[in-house]
Design a protein around this motif. Sequence first.
Motif, PDB file in Angstrom:
ATOM      1  N   VAL B 315       0.793  -1.210  -0.143  1.00 36.96           N
ATOM      2  CA  VAL B 315      -0.075  -0.049   0.095  1.00 36.96           C
ATOM      3  C   VAL B 315       0.950   1.346   0.076  1.00 36.96           C
ATOM      4  N   ARG B 316       0.510   2.233  -0.791  1.00 36.18           N
ATOM      5  CA  ARG B 316       1.273   3.423  -0.897  1.00 36.18           C
ATOM      6  C   ARG B 316       0.480   4.718  -0.559  1.00 36.18           C
ATOM      7  N   TRP B 317       1.072   5.745  -0.116  1.00 35.07           N
ATOM      8  CA  TRP B 317       0.200   6.867   0.259  1.00 35.07           C
ATOM      9  C   TRP B 317       1.177   8.190  -0.283  1.00 35.07           C
ATOM     10  N   THR B 318       0.324   9.304  -0.318  1.00 40.95           N
ATOM     11  CA  THR B 318       1.024  10.620  -0.659  1.00 40.95           C
ATOM     12  C   THR B 318       1.302  11.239   0.888  1.00 40.95           C
ATOM     13  N   PRO B 331      -2.647  -2.281  -3.932  1.00 40.63           N
ATOM     14  CA  PRO B 331      -2.198  -3.217  -5.162  1.00 40.63           C
ATOM     15  C   PRO B 331      -3.388  -3.374  -6.383  1.00 40.63           C
ATOM     16  N   GLU B 332      -2.835  -3.389  -7.553  1.00 47.60           N
ATOM     17  CA  GLU B 332      -3.889  -3.425  -8.502  1.00 47.60           C
ATOM     18  C   GLU B 332      -5.018  -4.220  -8.496  1.00 47.60           C
ATOM     19  N   SER B 333      -4.656  -5.592  -7.863  1.00 47.84           N
ATOM     20  CA  SER B 333      -5.662  -6.491  -7.566  1.00 47.84           C
ATOM     21  C   SER B 333      -6.872  -6.158  -6.696  1.00 47.84           C
ATOM     22  N   PRO B 360     -13.445   4.547 -16.039  1.00 49.25           N
ATOM     23  CA  PRO B 360     -13.946   3.763 -14.879  1.00 49.25           C
ATOM     24  C   PRO B 360     -12.908   2.596 -14.722  1.00 49.25           C
ATOM     25  N   GLU B 361     -11.872   2.417 -15.312  1.00 45.96           N
ATOM     26  CA  GLU B 361     -10.907   1.284 -15.245  1.00 45.96           C
ATOM     27  C   GLU B 361     -10.184   1.077 -13.723  1.00 45.96           C
ATOM     28  N   ILE B 362     -10.099   2.381 -13.343  1.00 43.11           N
ATOM     29  CA  ILE B 362      -9.051   2.278 -12.162  1.00 43.11           C
ATOM     30  C   ILE B 362      -9.689   2.266 -10.942  1.00 43.11           C
ATOM     31  N   LYS B 363      -9.436   1.040 -10.180  1.00 36.47           N
ATOM     32  CA  LYS B 363     -10.338   0.878  -9.200  1.00 36.47           C
ATOM     33  C   LYS B 363      -9.615   0.651  -7.410  1.00 36.47           C
ATOM     34  N   ASN B 364      -8.355   0.897  -7.640  1.00 35.96           N
ATOM     35  CA  ASN B 364      -7.418   0.335  -6.484  1.00 35.96           C
ATOM     36  C   ASN B 364      -6.757   1.752  -5.695  1.00 35.96           C
ATOM     37  N   THR B 365      -7.639   2.533  -5.688  1.00 33.37           N
ATOM     38  CA  THR B 365      -7.199   3.860  -4.918  1.00 33.37           C
ATOM     39  C   THR B 365      -8.255   4.298  -4.081  1.00 33.37           C
ATOM     40  N   LEU B 366      -7.973   4.998  -3.097  1.00 27.16           N
ATOM     41  CA  LEU B 366      -9.030   5.387  -2.027  1.00 27.16           C
ATOM     42  C   LEU B 366      -8.558   6.957  -1.469  1.00 27.16           C
ATOM     43  N   ARG B 387      -6.848  -3.660   9.440  1.00 26.76           N
ATOM     44  CA  ARG B 387      -7.424  -5.066   9.497  1.00 26.76           C
ATOM     45  C   ARG B 387      -8.537  -5.408   8.352  1.00 26.76           C
ATOM     46  N   ALA B 388      -9.045  -4.215   7.917  1.00 28.29           N
ATOM     47  CA  ALA B 388      -9.757  -4.528   6.720  1.00 28.29           C
ATOM     48  C   ALA B 388      -8.871  -4.894   5.282  1.00 28.29           C
ATOM     49  N   LEU B 389      -7.728  -4.017   5.315  1.00 29.45           N
ATOM     50  CA  LEU B 389      -6.898  -4.441   4.190  1.00 29.45           C
ATOM     51  C   LEU B 389      -6.369  -5.768   4.192  1.00 29.45           C
ATOM     52  N   ARG B 390      -5.955  -6.143   5.456  1.00 35.19           N
ATOM     53  CA  ARG B 390      -5.361  -7.624   5.642  1.00 35.19           C
ATOM     54  C   ARG B 390      -6.244  -8.708   5.160  1.00 35.19           C
ATOM     55  N   LYS B 391      -7.511  -8.301   5.029  1.00 40.03           N
ATOM     56  CA  LYS B 391      -8.431  -9.331   4.730  1.00 40.03           C
ATOM     57  C   LYS B 391      -8.283  -9.582   3.127  1.00 40.03           C
ATOM     58  N   VAL B 392      -7.908  -8.570   2.388  1.00 44.31           N
ATOM     59  CA  VAL B 392      -7.812  -8.573   0.888  1.00 44.31           C
ATOM     60  C   VAL B 392      -6.608  -8.652   0.326  1.00 44.31           C
ATOM     61  N   LEU B 393      -5.554  -8.742   1.231  1.00 42.43           N
ATOM     62  CA  LEU B 393      -4.048  -8.413   1.028  1.00 42.43           C
ATOM     63  C   LEU B 393      -3.415  -9.706   1.028  1.00 42.43           C
TER      64      LEU B 393
END
Lengths: 393, 393
Positions: B315-318, B331-333, B360-366, B387-393
């Motif tokens: 996970v990266r952040w500005t 991650p892109e997935s 619409p194609e970019i989905k991996n940002t928030l 904790r939520a992130l660990r469920k998808v990573l």
Amino acid sequence: MQPFFAQRFEKVEPSFIREILKVATRPEIISFAGGLPNPHLFPVKEIEEACQAVLQEQGAAALQYATTEGFAPLRHYIAGRYLSRHGMEIDPDNILITSGSQQALDLLGKVLVDEGQDLIIEEPGYLGAIQAFSVYQPEFRPITLGEEGLDLAALDALLASGTSARILYGVPNFQNPSGVSYSAANRIAVAERLVRHDLLMVEDDPYGELRFEGEPLDPIAKLAPDNTVLLGSFSKTVVPAFRLGWMVVPTWLRKKVTIAKQATDLHSNAFSQQVLHRFLTTHSLDAHLEKIKAVYGRQRAAMEAALARHCPPGVRWTRPEGGMFLWLTLPESVCAMELFDLAIEEKVAFVPGAPFYVRPEIKNTLRLSFSCVDEAAIEEGVQRLARALRKVL
Amino acid sequence: MQPFFAQRFEKVEPSFIREILKVATRPEIISFAGGLPNPHLFPVKEIEEACQAVLQEQGAAALQYATTEGFAPLRHYIAGRYLSRHGMEIDPDNILITSGSQQALDLLGKVLVDEGQDLIIEEPGYLGAIQAFSVYQPEFRPITLGEEGLDLAALDALLASGTSARILYGVPNFQNPSGVSYSAANRIAVAERLVRHDLLMVEDDPYGELRFEGEPLDPIAKLAPDNTVLLGSFSKTVVPAFRLGWMVVPTWLRKKVTIAKQATDLHSNAFSQQVLHRFLTTHSLDAHLEKIKAVYGRQRAAMEAALARHCPPGVRWTRPEGGMFLWLTLPESVCAMELFDLAIEEKVAFVPGAPFYVRPEIKNTLRLSFSCVDEAAIEEGVQRLARALRKVL
């Protein structure tokens, strides 16, 4: 850089009314040109108290971003007033607070008006509506507004002609610029056409609460609620500076108009909505309106009497039962723009009728406002106007 | 009646952000989703005093209709601030007060954007701008916004491709949603392209005064004034409820934008303009901004530290130097919309990145907002998010 504009704005030029109003503010001129409510009647002290109460009771919450639809208690207040005045049951969810009713016109243009589509409007018509809708490039189809309301024969002829119009715009109470109102029978006839022809009426009602004579009439929206967007405003009844009005929309239109509003300004000034609501719920709006109506009624009477005393023959005028405006029709040979220059020489100002027409050919009408001029100045101003008239008649 | 809409509104549907924000207000949820300034920092008492002073000193004049361009002393104040902060000499006549900078976007769309015309916008881009311009149906041409600013190679390629674009929209300071800023070099390069390609930049700057780290940079408008419309807002620096912003327009654009404003709402709330001006001239805006920047700077630091401590790898952040937002790239997935549901289960909310893209194609940002959450809640909220992130990573 090289200037560029969207096609819809390439030909747009400033209204010459702005120039006229500049001339009209010179101190030696008695101006019947303005369209302003009388500031001596503004509830200044009450607004000051309401500002204080809202900030002391709500604190920072009164100054935060708010919902697009508007302050819910204010929407409930508006619904309550339609119920008590007209027996209309309106869901507050169908009321959207706007930045003056001018913004409602813009939002309706955005959501409903396609380029080249016919749009039916009164003749003469409200200039602000012509300006707001023009951005969306309809073809205006004017229908004469007479002493009883819309010319039904002309409306029927237009509707039978295969017009593409879906919208009819009108001001049934004390119209700007003419001061005339639709009769009860005319309202019923218009409502019947709306339903029969699947038309939407934009019923603009900024002056309905300012009736100083005769019996109140119900809005057309009461007769054909699904075919009407009813607009209201606090600018003429409380204060204009807040820029607060509203629209009552049929349910089918609610969602898209709200999206348009959100894209346009997120929401209207939320602090002023709360201050206004505080004022309306801690004072009697009816008592406040009585004061305004007494003054405007006296001034309308003074203007009529002065016109009857001083005007040369051949000039006719309307007899408004409320609102702020009275409309003069001159003999067809007289151009009100030329009269304007003579009137300025005599130190009196009015608004020539031309900008209120979507067809340029009608030149012999003019608008007089009686809201901001006291009775002595009305007498003097009409004498000056009559002197100018005698030069062209 | 049979519903009908203008062609431009037929396909418009409500933004799903509204639904998200409703979920995010549940009391058990720590919300990084909002875009609101921190209400604890609003100058409530000072605004109350300013309301009182304006009404006691100006009386009814403070509540009357006013000019479309806005309250002249407020426009002078804004010009003075550009001079003191950036050495920019701006004629107050070229400053127009708007109902938030959102309205400036709508007015520019009206006056400048034709259907089907290319319009260049940052990717990710400010949702409010996408919504405002969409009404006028341009073809959006996204250009990636990176840590240094606009992707110049992509911009050059687009400009060389025969695009019909005349407008480039961007937020060079602490952008919403990404928090990134254009570097000094990037600003110079963008300005050079504006002039070379006869492009107009809509430079939206609601956050520029909220720099809590690093050196202030001049607006692109200083480098290419004739090719820039510079937007500002008091919503993030004083109070949002007044809905007051402004636009600095080149002289060639002034007249038509003023006409568009007049047709849209006549003028912005004139009472609030006077109250705001009173506040700004009887208090130090700089001292007030220092308080905001201290809080936002601490909260940004707390969020970064918590992300570094708790986030799983990938996970990266500005690292924003000001403003209210920080941007996560997963991650892109990973789909941020799916993560949102998991995050709500963990009682933390954010805004998925999808609505900030015109593709619409970019989905991996928030987007995470740190403006309204204190340091303890930030620590707890980021733990929940991890904790939520660990469920998808």
